[in-house]
Each structure stands twice: as structure tokens, then as C-alpha cells.
Design an enzyme around this catalytic site. Structure first.
Site, PDB file in Angstrom:
ATOM      1  N   TRP A 168       0.969  -1.083   0.061  1.00 25.50           N
ATOM      2  CA  TRP A 168       0.117  -0.155   0.134  1.00 25.50           C
ATOM      3  C   TRP A 168       0.716   1.280   0.028  1.00 25.50           C
ATOM      4  O   TRP A 168       0.547   2.243  -0.645  1.00 25.50           O
ATOM      5  CB  TRP A 168      -0.917  -0.202   1.284  1.00 25.50           C
ATOM      6  CG  TRP A 168      -2.155   0.900   1.202  1.00 25.50           C
ATOM      7  CD1 TRP A 168      -2.318   2.206   0.658  1.00 25.50           C
ATOM      8  CD2 TRP A 168      -3.406   0.391   1.716  1.00 25.50           C
ATOM      9  NE1 TRP A 168      -3.451   2.484   1.018  1.00 25.50           N
ATOM     10  CE2 TRP A 168      -4.276   1.645   1.450  1.00 25.50           C
ATOM     11  CE3 TRP A 168      -3.994  -0.974   1.947  1.00 25.50           C
ATOM     12  CZ2 TRP A 168      -5.618   1.461   1.818  1.00 25.50           C
ATOM     13  CZ3 TRP A 168      -5.232  -1.082   2.451  1.00 25.50           C
ATOM     14  CH2 TRP A 168      -6.131   0.382   2.031  1.00 25.50           C
TER      15      TRP A 168
ATOM     16  N   HIS B  73       2.498   3.585  -2.735  1.00 24.35           N
ATOM     17  CA  HIS B  73       1.637   4.701  -3.286  1.00 24.35           C
ATOM     18  C   HIS B  73       1.908   6.148  -2.903  1.00 24.35           C
ATOM     19  O   HIS B  73       1.677   6.276  -1.833  1.00 24.35           O
ATOM     20  CB  HIS B  73       0.297   4.250  -3.300  1.00 24.35           C
ATOM     21  CG  HIS B  73      -0.250   3.284  -4.107  1.00 24.35           C
ATOM     22  ND1 HIS B  73      -0.504   3.376  -5.339  1.00 24.35           N
ATOM     23  CD2 HIS B  73       0.095   1.912  -3.997  1.00 24.35           C
ATOM     24  CE1 HIS B  73      -0.912   1.962  -6.062  1.00 24.35           C
ATOM     25  NE2 HIS B  73      -0.333   1.180  -5.173  1.00 24.35           N
ATOM     26  N   ARG B  74       2.896   6.612  -3.631  1.00 23.94           N
ATOM     27  CA  ARG B  74       3.657   7.654  -2.913  1.00 23.94           C
ATOM     28  C   ARG B  74       2.829   9.230  -3.048  1.00 23.94           C
ATOM     29  O   ARG B  74       3.137  10.009  -2.285  1.00 23.94           O
ATOM     30  CB  ARG B  74       4.763   8.245  -3.749  1.00 23.94           C
ATOM     31  CG  ARG B  74       6.047   7.193  -3.696  1.00 23.94           C
ATOM     32  CD  ARG B  74       6.938   7.179  -5.104  1.00 23.94           C
ATOM     33  NE  ARG B  74       6.066   6.515  -5.975  1.00 23.94           N
ATOM     34  CZ  ARG B  74       6.693   6.374  -7.085  1.00 23.94           C
ATOM     35  NH1 ARG B  74       7.966   6.974  -7.470  1.00 23.94           N
ATOM     36  NH2 ARG B  74       5.862   6.304  -8.332  1.00 23.94           N
TER      37      ARG B  74
ATOM     38  N   GLU C  27       1.787   5.948  10.727  1.00 27.75           N
ATOM     39  CA  GLU C  27       1.571   4.564  10.979  1.00 27.75           C
ATOM     40  C   GLU C  27       2.000   4.403  12.341  1.00 27.75           C
ATOM     41  O   GLU C  27       2.711   4.915  13.012  1.00 27.75           O
ATOM     42  CB  GLU C  27       2.329   3.744  10.020  1.00 27.75           C
ATOM     43  CG  GLU C  27       2.230   2.085  10.347  1.00 27.75           C
ATOM     44  CD  GLU C  27       3.153   1.408   9.152  1.00 27.75           C
ATOM     45  OE1 GLU C  27       3.621   1.832   8.408  1.00 27.75           O
ATOM     46  OE2 GLU C  27       2.792   0.139   9.281  1.00 27.75           O
TER      47      GLU C  27
ATOM     48  N   ARG D 233       8.430   0.839  17.605  1.00 30.73           N
ATOM     49  CA  ARG D 233       9.376   1.363  18.514  1.00 30.73           C
ATOM     50  C   ARG D 233       8.852   1.816  19.726  1.00 30.73           C
ATOM     51  O   ARG D 233       9.185   1.812  20.803  1.00 30.73           O
ATOM     52  CB  ARG D 233      10.270   2.245  17.895  1.00 30.73           C
ATOM     53  CG  ARG D 233      10.937   1.923  16.656  1.00 30.73           C
ATOM     54  CD  ARG D 233      11.552   3.029  16.086  1.00 30.73           C
ATOM     55  NE  ARG D 233      12.784   3.496  17.262  1.00 30.73           N
ATOM     56  CZ  ARG D 233      13.384   4.630  16.958  1.00 30.73           C
ATOM     57  NH1 ARG D 233      12.905   5.787  16.290  1.00 30.73           N
ATOM     58  NH2 ARG D 233      14.357   5.021  18.144  1.00 30.73           N
TER      59      ARG D 233
ATOM     60  N   ASN E  87      -5.880   6.139  -9.073  1.00 28.88           N
ATOM     61  CA  ASN E  87      -4.660   5.368  -9.397  1.00 28.88           C
ATOM     62  C   ASN E  87      -4.599   4.262  -8.820  1.00 28.88           C
ATOM     63  O   ASN E  87      -4.104   3.053  -9.075  1.00 28.88           O
ATOM     64  CB  ASN E  87      -3.367   6.416  -9.413  1.00 28.88           C
ATOM     65  CG  ASN E  87      -2.391   5.706  -9.920  1.00 28.88           C
ATOM     66  OD1 ASN E  87      -1.992   5.354 -10.874  1.00 28.88           O
ATOM     67  ND2 ASN E  87      -1.323   5.486  -8.863  1.00 28.88           N
TER      68      ASN E  87
ATOM     69  N   ARG F 157      -4.747  -1.537  -7.850  1.00 32.83           N
ATOM     70  CA  ARG F 157      -4.957  -2.608  -6.542  1.00 32.83           C
ATOM     71  C   ARG F 157      -6.380  -3.024  -6.288  1.00 32.83           C
ATOM     72  O   ARG F 157      -6.566  -4.439  -5.634  1.00 32.83           O
ATOM     73  CB  ARG F 157      -4.615  -1.863  -5.109  1.00 32.83           C
ATOM     74  CG  ARG F 157      -3.204  -1.330  -4.938  1.00 32.83           C
ATOM     75  CD  ARG F 157      -2.380  -2.558  -5.073  1.00 32.83           C
ATOM     76  NE  ARG F 157      -0.869  -1.748  -5.127  1.00 32.83           N
ATOM     77  CZ  ARG F 157       0.142  -2.210  -4.991  1.00 32.83           C
ATOM     78  NH1 ARG F 157       0.438  -3.696  -5.154  1.00 32.83           N
ATOM     79  NH2 ARG F 157       1.531  -1.839  -4.780  1.00 32.83           N
TER      80      ARG F 157
HETATM   81  C1  LIG Z   1       0.296  -5.694  -9.405  1.00 29.04           C
HETATM   82  C2  LIG Z   1       1.727  -5.058  -9.030  1.00 29.04           C
HETATM   83  C3  LIG Z   1       2.589  -5.734  -8.950  1.00 29.04           C
HETATM   84  C4  LIG Z   1       3.912  -4.929  -8.294  1.00 29.04           C
HETATM   85  N1  LIG Z   1       5.127  -5.515  -8.263  1.00 29.04           N
HETATM   86  C5  LIG Z   1       6.108  -4.848  -7.996  1.00 29.04           C
HETATM   87  C6  LIG Z   1       7.569  -5.215  -7.723  1.00 29.04           C
HETATM   88  O1  LIG Z   1       7.598  -6.744  -8.105  1.00 29.04           O
HETATM   89  N2  LIG Z   1       8.532  -4.675  -7.279  1.00 29.04           N
HETATM   90  C7  LIG Z   1       8.430  -3.178  -7.067  1.00 29.04           C
HETATM   91  O2  LIG Z   1       9.343  -2.847  -6.676  1.00 29.04           O
HETATM   92  N3  LIG Z   1       7.142  -2.712  -6.883  1.00 29.04           N
HETATM   93  C8  LIG Z   1       6.131  -3.428  -7.513  1.00 29.04           C
HETATM   94  N4  LIG Z   1       4.448  -2.949  -7.575  1.00 29.04           N
HETATM   95  C9  LIG Z   1       4.706  -1.400  -7.191  1.00 29.04           C
HETATM   96  C10 LIG Z   1       4.671  -0.448  -8.368  1.00 29.04           C
HETATM   97  O3  LIG Z   1       5.783  -0.369  -8.974  1.00 29.04           O
HETATM   98  C11 LIG Z   1       4.402   1.005  -7.599  1.00 29.04           C
HETATM   99  O4  LIG Z   1       5.263   1.396  -6.850  1.00 29.04           O
HETATM  100  C12 LIG Z   1       2.828   1.231  -6.969  1.00 29.04           C
HETATM  101  O5  LIG Z   1       2.007   0.352  -7.786  1.00 29.04           O
HETATM  102  C13 LIG Z   1       2.717   2.572  -6.835  1.00 29.04           C
HETATM  103  O6  LIG Z   1       2.344   3.138  -8.210  1.00 29.04           O
HETATM  104  P1  LIG Z   1       2.331   4.554  -8.546  1.00 29.04           P
HETATM  105  O7  LIG Z   1       3.759   4.753  -8.731  1.00 29.04           O
HETATM  106  O8  LIG Z   1       1.362   4.546  -9.753  1.00 29.04           O
HETATM  107  O9  LIG Z   1       1.559   5.213  -7.361  1.00 29.04           O
HETATM  108  P2  LIG Z   1       2.143   6.639  -6.576  1.00 29.04           P
HETATM  109  O10 LIG Z   1       3.247   6.531  -6.240  1.00 29.04           O
HETATM  110  O11 LIG Z   1       0.920   7.015  -5.842  1.00 29.04           O
HETATM  111  O12 LIG Z   1       2.073   7.621  -7.810  1.00 29.04           O
HETATM  112  C14 LIG Z   1       0.835   8.068  -8.647  1.00 29.04           C
HETATM  113  C15 LIG Z   1       1.336   8.478  -9.891  1.00 29.04           C
HETATM  114  O13 LIG Z   1       1.978   9.753  -9.672  1.00 29.04           O
HETATM  115  C16 LIG Z   1       3.136   9.934 -10.717  1.00 29.04           C
HETATM  116  N5  LIG Z   1       4.449   9.899 -10.094  1.00 29.04           N
HETATM  117  C17 LIG Z   1       4.734   9.533  -8.763  1.00 29.04           C
HETATM  118  N6  LIG Z   1       5.921   9.465  -8.375  1.00 29.04           N
HETATM  119  C18 LIG Z   1       6.539   9.887  -9.721  1.00 29.04           C
HETATM  120  C19 LIG Z   1       7.897  10.128 -10.099  1.00 29.04           C
HETATM  121  N7  LIG Z   1       8.972   9.904  -9.284  1.00 29.04           N
HETATM  122  N8  LIG Z   1       8.170  10.245 -11.288  1.00 29.04           N
HETATM  123  C20 LIG Z   1       7.081  10.506 -12.276  1.00 29.04           C
HETATM  124  N9  LIG Z   1       6.058  10.286 -12.045  1.00 29.04           N
HETATM  125  C21 LIG Z   1       5.500   9.843 -10.506  1.00 29.04           C
HETATM  126  C22 LIG Z   1       2.852   8.713 -11.779  1.00 29.04           C
HETATM  127  O14 LIG Z   1       2.147   9.066 -12.799  1.00 29.04           O
HETATM  128  C23 LIG Z   1       2.209   7.732 -10.856  1.00 29.04           C
HETATM  129  O15 LIG Z   1       1.530   6.857 -11.471  1.00 29.04           O
HETATM  130  C24 LIG Z   1       3.874  -3.618  -7.891  1.00 29.04           C
HETATM  131  C25 LIG Z   1       2.353  -3.052  -8.087  1.00 29.04           C
HETATM  132  C26 LIG Z   1       1.409  -3.916  -8.651  1.00 29.04           C
HETATM  133  C27 LIG Z   1      -0.055  -3.042  -8.577  1.00 29.04           C
END
Ligand SMILES: Cc1cc2nc3c(=O)[nH]c(=O)nc-3n(C[C@H](O)[C@H](O)[C@H](O)COP(=O)(O)OP(=O)(O)OC[C@H]3O[C@@H](n4cnc5c(N)ncnc54)[C@H](O)[C@@H]3O)c2cc1C
Length: 229
Positions: free
Chosen positions: A81, A84-85, A91, A95, A185, A190
Site C-alpha cells: 500500500w 503509493h507515494r 503509521e 518502536r 490510480n 490494487r
Molecule cells: C500488481 C503489482 C505488482 C507490483 N510488483 C512490484 C514489484 O515486483 N516490485 C516493486 O518494486 N514494485 C511493485 N509494484 C509497485 C509499483 O511498482 C508501484 O510502486 C505502485 O503500484 C505505486 O504505483 P504508482 O507509482 O502509480 O503510485 P503513486 O506513487 O501514488 O504515484 C501516482 C502517480 O504519480 C506519478 N508519479 C509519482 N511519483 C513519480 C515519479 N517519481 N516520477 C514520475 N511520476 C511519478 C505517476 O504518474 C504515478 O502513476 C507492483 C504493483 C502492482 C499493482
């Protein structure tokens, strides 16, 4: 009685909408400010406007709102969870507080096997006796781990050190605040077939609470094949 804004998930978890400043009107007015107009009630044209913004991926009008959730999940779900940045998290600290004896034991039908290759696994049920022995094995490990945790604390070991013996099925809780764009998103990734079943169950609960507050935006998200704007 549980609040209508709390949805229980798995054996000890929940998603609770703690507060929301969110409605479909904010989307329409954020878009209409471009033309110097505002409305106080939504009509059919506004519904069409929300659909248009979603389809064309004009995402920013979906950012003028906020959802604050209180969530209780196993640690392994929290880890997925919190990838998702876009959103804010606070949380429970292991500690500073002693963690309760609460661990996730999957329901028998959720003990599954994986078939196929990484990236395209399907998950199939296991025979009932394998499901039950898996659940027993988990309960045994959790009981031993928690007994060790308690024993370490009783010997004066700091919580931040003693927690090392606790498995990822331990429940944690956090607050999570974000806007509808980031929320969609999250849902697109998810509350999806490809997501792990457990986080998907929590994401379904998030989606129900979102749909309650922003029904037209939610309907447009569905109509747009669940692609976030
Ligand atoms: C089915 C599944 C499998 C996965 N498997 C793995 C895995 O094996 N290993 C792993 O490490 N992760 C894994 N992940 C995590 C995935 O890589 C993402 O970190 C996570 O889904 C968050 O997605 P997000 O970056 O779109 O969301 P958020 O971090 O909430 O970002 C939302 C949107 O903001 C933009 N954004 C945010 N930060 C940046 C940035 N730095 N640069 C450019 N645009 C940005 C993008 O458009 C992004 O879609 C998995 C996720 C899913 C759903």
C-alpha cells in the site's frame, strides 16, 4: 454498532473513512473556473463534463478534494500500500508501542496455489486438508513468535529490537490521506485482478467509500475502464 464508514476486511482488518472533503461538485467547479463560471447543483451537462475530463485525462480537477482513511492491515499489505507515494501516511510505531497479538490467518478458501509464470500467475484453490494444515502452521508460528516477543520485552529488550521476531502477517494501522485522482490510480492498480488478493479486498472497501462520496466521478472511472485520469 460499526459506523457505516467502516468496512471490516479479513480477520482483524478494516478500512474506515475518518473524514472526507469530497464531492462531484468540486470536480465540475474546478474545471469551470477556466471559464469563470461556477455551479451549486449538478445537472446532466455536468455529468457529461466529468465523463469528458476522465476520458481525456484532464486529471487536475479531480484533485480538489481529500479523503482521510484509517486502515488496519497485515504488514505485508501495508508494504504494498505504501508504495503509493501520492498521499500521506502516518503509521503505528512498533518502536513506541507494544504490538498486539494479531496476525492474519487466511480463510481456508484464500489458501491458494500459484500456477503459471511470474507476471501471469493464476491462483487456484488447494484441497481442504492442505488449506487447514497451512492455517495450523501459521497459527503455530505466530504463537511462538509472539511468545518470544513477550519474553524479550519482559527481559527489558527495547520494543524496537524485540519486534524483529514478529512475522509480516502482524497487523499494523495507519492514517492515509489523498485526493480522488491518486485514489483512482490506487484503485486501478490494487482493485484489479493482477493485485494480490488481500490488498484487493482492502481496495474494494476503499472503492465503496469513494463511490459513496463521489458517485458520478466513480461511475465515470468505471466507464473509462478504470483508467485513472
Ligand atoms: C500488481 C503489482 C505488482 C507490483 N510488483 C512490484 C514489484 O515486483 N516490485 C516493486 O518494486 N514494485 C511493485 N509494484 C509497485 C509499483 O511498482 C508501484 O510502486 C505502485 O503500484 C505505486 O504505483 P504508482 O507509482 O502509480 O503510485 P503513486 O506513487 O501514488 O504515484 C501516482 C502517480 O504519480 C506519478 N508519479 C509519482 N511519483 C513519480 C515519479 N517519481 N516520477 C514520475 N511520476 C511519478 C505517476 O504518474 C504515478 O502513476 C507492483 C504493483 C502492482 C499493482
Amino acid at each position: 454498532m460499526a459506523s457505516p464508514d467502516q468496512i471490516d476486511v479479513l480477520d482483524h482488518g478494516f478500512v474506515r473513512l475518518d473524514a472526507a472533503l469530497a464531492d462531484d461538485l468540486s470536480v465540475v467547479n474546478a474545471a469551470r473556473v477556466s471559464f469563470g463560471t461556477q455551479v451549486t447543483e449538478l445537472n446532466e451537462r455536468d455529468r457529461g463534463l466529468i465523463g469528458f475530463l476522465m476520458r481525456e485525462r484532464h486529471g487536475t480537477p479531480f484533485e480538489h478534494n481529500a479523503f482521510r482513511f484509517h486502515v488496519k492491515v497485515p504488514l505485508f499489505v501495508a508494504r504494498e500500500w505504501q508504495r503509493h507515494r501520492v498521499g500521506s501516511f502516518n503509521e503505528r510505531s512498533a518502536r513506541y508501542s507494544e504490538m498486539p497479538d494479531e496476525f492474519y490467518v487466511p480463510a481456508a478458501e484464500d489458501v491458494r496455489t500459484q500456477v503459471g509464470k511470474p507476471g501471469s500467475y493464476t491462483f487456484e484453490p488447494l484441497p481442504p486438508e492442505t488449506a487447514e494444515s497451512t492455517r495450523q502452521a501459521m497459527r503455530g508460528v505466530y504463537a511462538a513468535a509472539y511468545a518470544s516477543y513477550r519474553a524479550l520485552l519482559d527481559q527489558g529488550v527495547a520494543k524496537e529490537v524485540a519486534r524483529n521476531v514478529l512475522p509480516v502477517a502482524l497487523y499494523t494501522e495507519f492514517f492515509w490521506t489523498l485526493n480522488a485522482r491518486a485514489l483512482m490510480n490506487f484503485l486501478s492498480l490494487r482493485n484489479a485482478e493482477t493485485a494480490q488478493r488481500e490488498i484487493r479486498m482492502f481496495a474494494e472497501a476503499v472503492e465503496r467509500l469513494f463511490a459513496d462520496r463521489m458517485p458520478i466521478t466513480h461511475a465515470a472511472f468505471i466507464a473509462n475502464d478504470r483508467t485513472a485520469p
